[in-house]
Structures are given as C-alpha cells and as structure tokens.
Design a protein around this motif. Structure first.
Motif, PDB file in Angstrom:
ATOM      1  N   UNK A 239      52.864  40.748  43.681  1.00 49.56           N
ATOM      2  CA  UNK A 239      51.533  41.355  43.572  1.00 49.56           C
ATOM      3  C   UNK A 239      50.864  40.793  42.327  1.00 49.56           C
ATOM      4  N   UNK A 240      49.766  40.154  42.554  1.00 50.71           N
ATOM      5  CA  UNK A 240      49.052  39.543  41.426  1.00 50.71           C
ATOM      6  C   UNK A 240      48.490  40.627  40.497  1.00 50.71           C
ATOM      7  N   UNK A 241      48.831  40.494  39.212  1.00 46.52           N
ATOM      8  CA  UNK A 241      48.293  41.442  38.241  1.00 46.52           C
ATOM      9  C   UNK A 241      47.061  40.789  37.614  1.00 46.52           C
ATOM     10  N   UNK A 242      45.927  41.244  38.027  1.00 49.65           N
ATOM     11  CA  UNK A 242      44.688  40.643  37.527  1.00 49.65           C
ATOM     12  C   UNK A 242      44.134  41.466  36.370  1.00 49.65           C
ATOM     13  N   UNK A 243      43.723  40.741  35.339  1.00 45.56           N
ATOM     14  CA  UNK A 243      43.094  41.439  34.211  1.00 45.56           C
ATOM     15  C   UNK A 243      41.581  41.509  34.403  1.00 45.56           C
ATOM     16  N   UNK A 244      41.139  40.977  35.549  1.00 48.74           N
ATOM     17  CA  UNK A 244      39.709  41.029  35.819  1.00 48.74           C
ATOM     18  C   UNK A 244      39.266  42.481  35.920  1.00 48.74           C
ATOM     19  N   UNK A 245      38.135  42.768  35.336  1.00 52.77           N
ATOM     20  CA  UNK A 245      37.601  44.129  35.346  1.00 52.77           C
ATOM     21  C   UNK A 245      38.341  45.059  34.396  1.00 52.77           C
ATOM     22  N   UNK A 246      39.243  44.494  33.581  1.00 53.46           N
ATOM     23  CA  UNK A 246      39.927  45.314  32.579  1.00 53.46           C
ATOM     24  C   UNK A 246      39.303  45.010  31.210  1.00 53.46           C
TER      25      UNK A 246
END
Lengths: 294, 476
Positions: A239-246
């Motif tokens: 599962x890709x852990x995206x920091x986008x929108x964080x």
C-alpha cells in the motif's frame, strides 16, 4: 616580366590542382552507415520493427539521427511497402506492420524485412534485411510457483513446439525485468517448454499482491524478440504511503507542518510585539514632551 | 551604562535640582553623584556642537552627490529597459537564474549587519570607544537594508506580482523567511537609528539658521516633542537597550536565513552545514570594513580628527583583523574538505574556482579580502588611518566578489550535466543593464548614507558632550 608571368601561371596551376583535389575529396568523404532491423511481438498480438542506424567515428559507433529509411516486407515493391521512417536522436525508428501488407503477411510463415537508405549529403546509401520465422510464446504459472514458458513455431498451418530456444523468465518491475531466480535464461525442451522456480517471495506487488510475470525471447536469430506477460498474486501486498495532502515541508502553504507554524509565529509575535511596544513607547515619550511643554 | 543615562547627568545640571536627584536614581550610576560638568565650560560645549552639526555640501560634496545621482539615473534607465523588455535583457538564463543581482543582495544584507555589531554588540559589551562610530554604523545598516530589499525586487521578472509573495507565499520556504526577517531587521534598524537621534534633534532645533527652514521643519516634525526630561530619557534608554538585545538575534537570523537560501538547495558548493556561520562571519567583516572606510571619509570631509581619532582606527583595525581571521577560518573549512575529497560531482566546480575560469576572482577575494588585510593590520603601523582605510576598501571590494563567487559558479556546475542548451547557457557574464542596475544600487546606497550624513550629525552630539564631561570629571 616573364618571370612574373611564370610565377603567376605556376601559382594558378597549383591552386587549380588543390581545388580539384579538394572537390574530389569532398565527393568521397561521405560516411558509411550500418542499419540493424529488430523484430518484436508483444503478447503474440502486436508486431513492430525497430530500426537502428549507426556510423563509426574514430573507431566508435555513433547513433545517427535524421536518416530516412524505407521498409518493405519480403520484396522492394509498392505492394509490400511497410513505412518510411526517420531515425531519432538515439538513431532509432519504430513502426508497426501495417494492415496494407496483411495479405503478404499471411501468405507465408517466414518473412524478410528490408530496409533501404538512399543516402544523403553526409552518408552514402545502405541496405539491410532481417528474416524471421513466425513464432509464439505462452506462459503458465502453476500453484507451486513454477513458471513454464512454451515456444511454438508456425510450420505450414500448424504451431509446433521448438526445442533449444533460450527464454528469460522474469518479473516486470518499473525500471527493468527481474529474473525469477538466479538463473538468467531457461532453454526449451523437445515439448517447447522451459520451466523455472519462482524464488522472489515477498517481492512488493500492488495493493492485492499482484505481480507481472514475463517470458521473453531476446534477439533470437530465427524469431526476433517475443514477450508475453501474466499477472499472478505472488507478491507482497503493498500500500503506497503518500505524503500528498499531508502537512510537510514540501507541501502547499495551507499544509505547513504544525511545529513550523508554531515556531515561526511564536518568533514573529515575540519580535513584532516588542517592535509595536517600542513604537507605542515613542508616543509615550511624545506625550511626556507635550505635558512638559504645557 | 547607556548613553541616555549619561545624557541625564549632563542635562540635569542645566535644569532644576529636583530633577537632577530623580535622574540620578534613574541612571543607576554612582559616578553621577560626583559629576562636575562645570569643568567643561559652555564655550567648549558650543565648540563640540559646532564641530558636529551637519554641514552643507561643499563643492566636492556636490560633485560627489552629482556623480552618485548620475549612476542612479543610468541604473534606473537600465531597470526601465528590464521592465520594458523583460529579464531577457540580462544574461541570466535557465542555469544561471541567480546572477549579479542576488550576489549584490547578499552583499547588502551582509553589510547591513554592521548596525548590530557596532551599535548593539559594542554597547552591550561595554565598548565605550565605539560610541562615535554608532551613528555611522546605523546609517550604513539602514541604507544597506533598504537596497537589499529593492535589489531582490529588481531580480523579479514581474515585480508587479510581488504581492503574490504574501498572498501565496509558503511559510515552509526560506525565501518567505528571508522576506520576514529583512522587513523586521529594517524596522529595528530604523528604530535604532531614530531613538538615539532624539537628544541630538533637540540640539539641532536650536540652530534654525544653520539648518535652514525646510530642514528645521523636518527636525521639528520628527523630534520636537523631545524635551530631555528624566522620564523621557528613562523610556528612551529602556527602548534602546531592548533594541540592542533584539537586533542581535534578528541580525543573526537575517544572514543565516540568507545563507539557507543557498544551503537548503542541493548543489555543488551550497550543500554545506557551515553556511550560516560562514555568512555571519563574512557579514561582520564586510560591515566592519565599510565602517572604517566611512570613518576615514567622514573624518577627512568634515574635519572630525578630534572625534574620530587615530585610536579609533587602531581599535577598528584590531576588530577587522580578528574578523578577517575568523572569516578566513570559515573559508578554510568551506573549501579544504571538499578539495580534499574532490567528489566527482563537485570537481568541475572546485577546479573552476581554484584553477579555472573563476580562479582570478577567487584568489583576489581570498587575498584582497582576507589575507592581505590580516598581514597589514597585524602590524601597529598598519593600523594607522590611511592603511586601515585602504584595507577597508580591499575588504569591501573583496567581499562583493566573494558574494559573486558564492552564487554564480555553483549555478554553472549543476550535478546533472547540461544537455541540449545553447552554448551561451554554459557561461555567465552580466549584461550592461545588470551592471548598470548593480552599480546604480551601490551608488544609491552611498547616496542615502551621504544624505543622512547631511541631515543628521554623523557623530552623536549629546553622547559626545556627555563623554567629554565624564573625561573632565575623571581629570579632576
């Protein structure tokens, strides 16, 4: 005066000889190019050609761009014309086999691709050909994680297994294909099969653990390049852990980290608070001055 | 003891006795009790005031202002062309997108730090000999920070979009931090110039005929409320002390953040943890260099030999040699370790500096900006006014080129090789518009310093009077 005439005539003669030699040598300075045709077929469906053009400069091969090539199937005629292509900066040009040569394509099981270059200002004319036999490759993945590739060649109207073909069994990754184990290639037996054991457990797949297996024949003299893919759920779920929108240092302004906001605004409030007090201080001094004046 | 308290001592003797008693309590110094200003008569006071009042421009002064204005006008014309045709009139392209403007910006920010060094650090450390130099340092700081702010706008292709920096700026960006600290430092510098001026303005208001009507009105507008009461002194002293304490961290921040504009970017020559301290050390050095140059010029132009003495040059010479050694140390740190490792990705950049295209400028900046000043100033004869002045010029010129070397060579040597770009992108030499704007900004900075020195006393009058009274007291 005679001497002067002799000198000028002699000079003129030497100049003419030099000029004629120069123009002669310009005519023979054209470089040679070598053309290589590569045949590809993906998942037994789409056939295409990649043509590479090179020249030798100072003992080294250099890609040649801007070379216009005519490609034909089996013979140089209008009915078998595949395409006219121009090489790019890598010295490559790509084309699919067009529907216009379908009749010719189905008429026989072996074909010869012809490439011709008429020459230009820099390079002389050149030709190349490549003969390939029609082949196909299948892939099968057993529950015991054994992968089997089967290679067939078309003979007359039937597909017959081919023995002794080197097949690469691999997993498709982003940048390149990863072999399924330490063995780089597998050779087909009399039934046309080549098998290998999958030893890349825990390799990251997609969210469901799916990975893509690949069986391919690379630069084979008879069949060219064949590739087939198959998706299997043998990978680790990723599962890709995206920091986008964080909230991060590289996010948009409304996503600044809280600690940064706290530090920056604390300093700003402290320093500018002091400055505001000092400005008010000036008004106090002014008020004191007025009261003394009164 | 701060200057306001000293002023109370003197002033109170000319006011009433009750106020004197109050002021003594405020001043918190025992020396006040025994102060006997009568040792210095009013004629001496008048002489000091007469010496230190701002003077009208003579012929040389007018020519100087004319030359500076001419440079400013040429710079403004060049900027008009830049606005009219865009940044294409500069030599900045895809790779060197920060050129001479940003070098100049870093130079101005660096030089502005002198206000915090001479005024705040010296004051808080109790360095009394530095008091005649405080006004010079404050004026240089204000002029430099004004032009640092302007030149960064000049570097923008579309200055009319400057407000976007505030409406869309990201607090995570060091550029926004720089905008914040420059604004803050500008306000603190203005206040630090203004507060200590108030007692002097009261003196200036007494000489309407000498200052002229318009200037008198201006003095009246900015400081007629100052009556010199103990309460006013108390508030003023407190404010100056707060400013002195506040300006030091803000000054450190302004130049550290400026260094982070580079150090937070992964590029050869900028990828350094040393950058903050390296920039601060360089800034203090160039600031001190600028002060000694200004000291010498003002001393000569206004005949201030009695107030800016050889001893001041001796002391400032020591300060400059200390700062040169410190900056040299940071330079050794900055270049020796990368040179020793000579990483392939940084080799072209380092070789360019040491032996390549930039070698002449690099070694000039190191030699003229640090090593030669150290060699001259280590000797007592080298700390006489003229050698110190020459060293000051070397330090300032060397520092300007040093800033150029920090910005440009790095941009010409990116980690990834340059591909498919015109040959001109591989080099950078500023266009005439860039030179004109840069020289114009430097002239503008000097013009502000010149005009402020024309309007305000270049040496604090009230403070000088107080010190003279203290000396008279000590001689009894």
């Amino acid at each position: 005066m005679k001497l002067l005439n002799k000198i000028s005539n002699g000079s003129l003669l030497i100049l003419l000889i030099l000029l004629s030699h120069s123009s002669f040598s310009q005519g023979t300075e054209k470089g040679d190019v070598s053309i290589a045709i590569n045949y590809f077929i993906n998942n037994n469906q789409v056939s295409y050609l990649v043509v590479k053009v090179k020249t030798k400069v100072d003992g080294r091969f250099k890609n040649v761009d801007g070379v216009a090539l005519k490609l034909f199937l089996d013979k140089d005629s209008a009915g078998t014309f595949i395409a006219k292509v121009v090489t790019n900066k890598k010295g490559e040009a790509t084309t699919t086999i067009p529907p216009s040569v379908e009749k010719q394509w189905h008429s026989q099981v072996k074909h010869t691709f012809l490439a011709s270059f008429d020459g230009d200002k820099k390079y002389g004319p050149a030709k190349a050909d490549l003969t390939v036999a029609k082949a196909k490759i299948l892939i099968d993945a057993a529950s015991d994680k054994t992968i089997t590739a089967t290679v067939f060649e078309k003979k007359d109207a039937t597909w017959v297994p081919v023995k002794g073909v080197d097949v690469v069994l691999a997993i498709r990754r982003t940048a390149a294909d990863l072999p399924i184990n330490d063995k780089p290639t597998f050779t087909t037996d009399s039934t046309g099969k080549a098998s290998g054991e999958f030893k890349r457990d825990h390799i990251p797949g997609d969210a469901k653990g799916n990975i893509t297996l690949v069986a391919k024949i690379v630069d084979n003299d008879q069949y060219g390049n064949l590739v087939i893919e198959k998706s299997v759920p043998w990978g680790a779920k990723f599962t890709s852990v995206s920091t986008f929108n964080k909230r991060t240092l590289f996010a948009t302004r409304n996503k600044a980290p809280v600690w940064l906001l706290f530090v920056v605004y604390s300093i700003l409030i402290a320093v500018w608070g002091i400055l505001v007090i000092l400005v008010f201080n000036l008004f106090k001094i002014k008020k004191l001055g007025k009261s003394v004046a009164n | 003891m701060n200057r306001g308290s000293k002023t109370i001592k003197y002033k109170t003797n000319n006011l009433n006795e009750t106020t004197v008693e109050n002021s003594i309590l405020i001043a918190k110094e025992k020396i006040i009790v025994s102060l006997k200003p009568e040792k210095l008569n009013s004629a001496d006071d008048d002489k000091i005031i007469d010496d230190l009042l701002p003077q009208k421009f003579g012929k040389a002064g007018k020519i100087w202002v004319g030359i500076l204005l001419a440079f400013c006008m040429v710079g403004m014309f060049a900027y008009y062309r830049q606005l009219r045709y865009g940044l294409v009139v500069t030599s900045m392209r895809d790779y060197v997108s920060w050129g001479i403007y940003i070098s100049n910006f870093v130079f101005f920010v660096a030089i502005s730090l002198v206000g915090s060094l001479i005024t705040a650090v010296f004051r808080l450390a109790g360095v009394k000999w530095g008091s005649p130099l405080t006004r010079i340092a404050e004026i240089i700081a204000v002029a430099a920070i004004i032009f640092a702010s302007l030149i960064i706008i000049v570097d923008m292709g579309s200055p009319e979009r400057f407000y976007n920096l505030f409406t869309h700026g990201r607090i995570q960006s060091p550029i926004i931090w720089d905008v914040i600290v420059i604004t803050t430092y500008f306000f603190i510098s203005i206040l630090l110039l203004y507060y200590p001026l108030l007692p002097d303005i009261k003196i200036l208001l007494r000489f309407k005929e000498r200052s002229g009507v318009r200037l008198h009105k201006f003095y009246s507008f900015i400081g007629s409320f100052w009556k010199g009461t103990p309460e006013q002194f108390k508030l003023s002293d407190k404010a100056i002390n707060i400013l002195c304490v506040s300006i030091i961290p803000v000054a450190f921040t302004i130049h550290t953040v400026t260094s982070w504009l580079f150090a937070t970017t992964y590029r050869p020559g900028w990828d350094s943890t040393n950058f903050g301290a390296y920039f601060i050390a360089g800034a203090f050095l160039v600031g001190a260099g600028a002060v000694v140059v200004a000291m010498y010029i003002f001393r000569k132009a206004y005949h201030l030999e009695k107030y800016i003495t050889d001893n001041h040059f001796e002391k400032m010479g020591r300060v400059v040699v200390l700062l040169s050694l410190l900056y040299l140390y940071f330079n050794v740190n900055e270049f020796l370790t990368p040179f020793f490792k000579m990483k392939e990705s940084e080799a072209a950049y380092l070789n360019g500096l040491f032996t390549g295209n930039f070698a002449l400028v690099f070694w000039f900046a190191i030699l003229a900006g640090m090593i030669v000043p150290i060699l001259i100033l280590l000797f007592k004869k080298g700390r006489k006014p003229l050698p110190v002045f020459i060293v000051g010029i070397m330090v300032v010129v060397g520092a300007w080129f040093k800033r150029y070397l920090i910005v440009t060579p790095t941009l010409l040597h990116p980690f990834l090789p340059m591909h498919d770009v015109p040959a001109s992108y591989h080099h950078y030499f500023p266009s005439w518009e860039e030179w004109a704007i840069t020289v114009g900004s430097l002239a503008g900075c000097m013009l502000i310093i010149t005009l402020l020195a024309r309007i305000f006393p270049i040496i604090p009058i009230q403070e000088t009077l107080t010190e003279q009274h203290e000396i008279a007291e000590q001689n009894i």
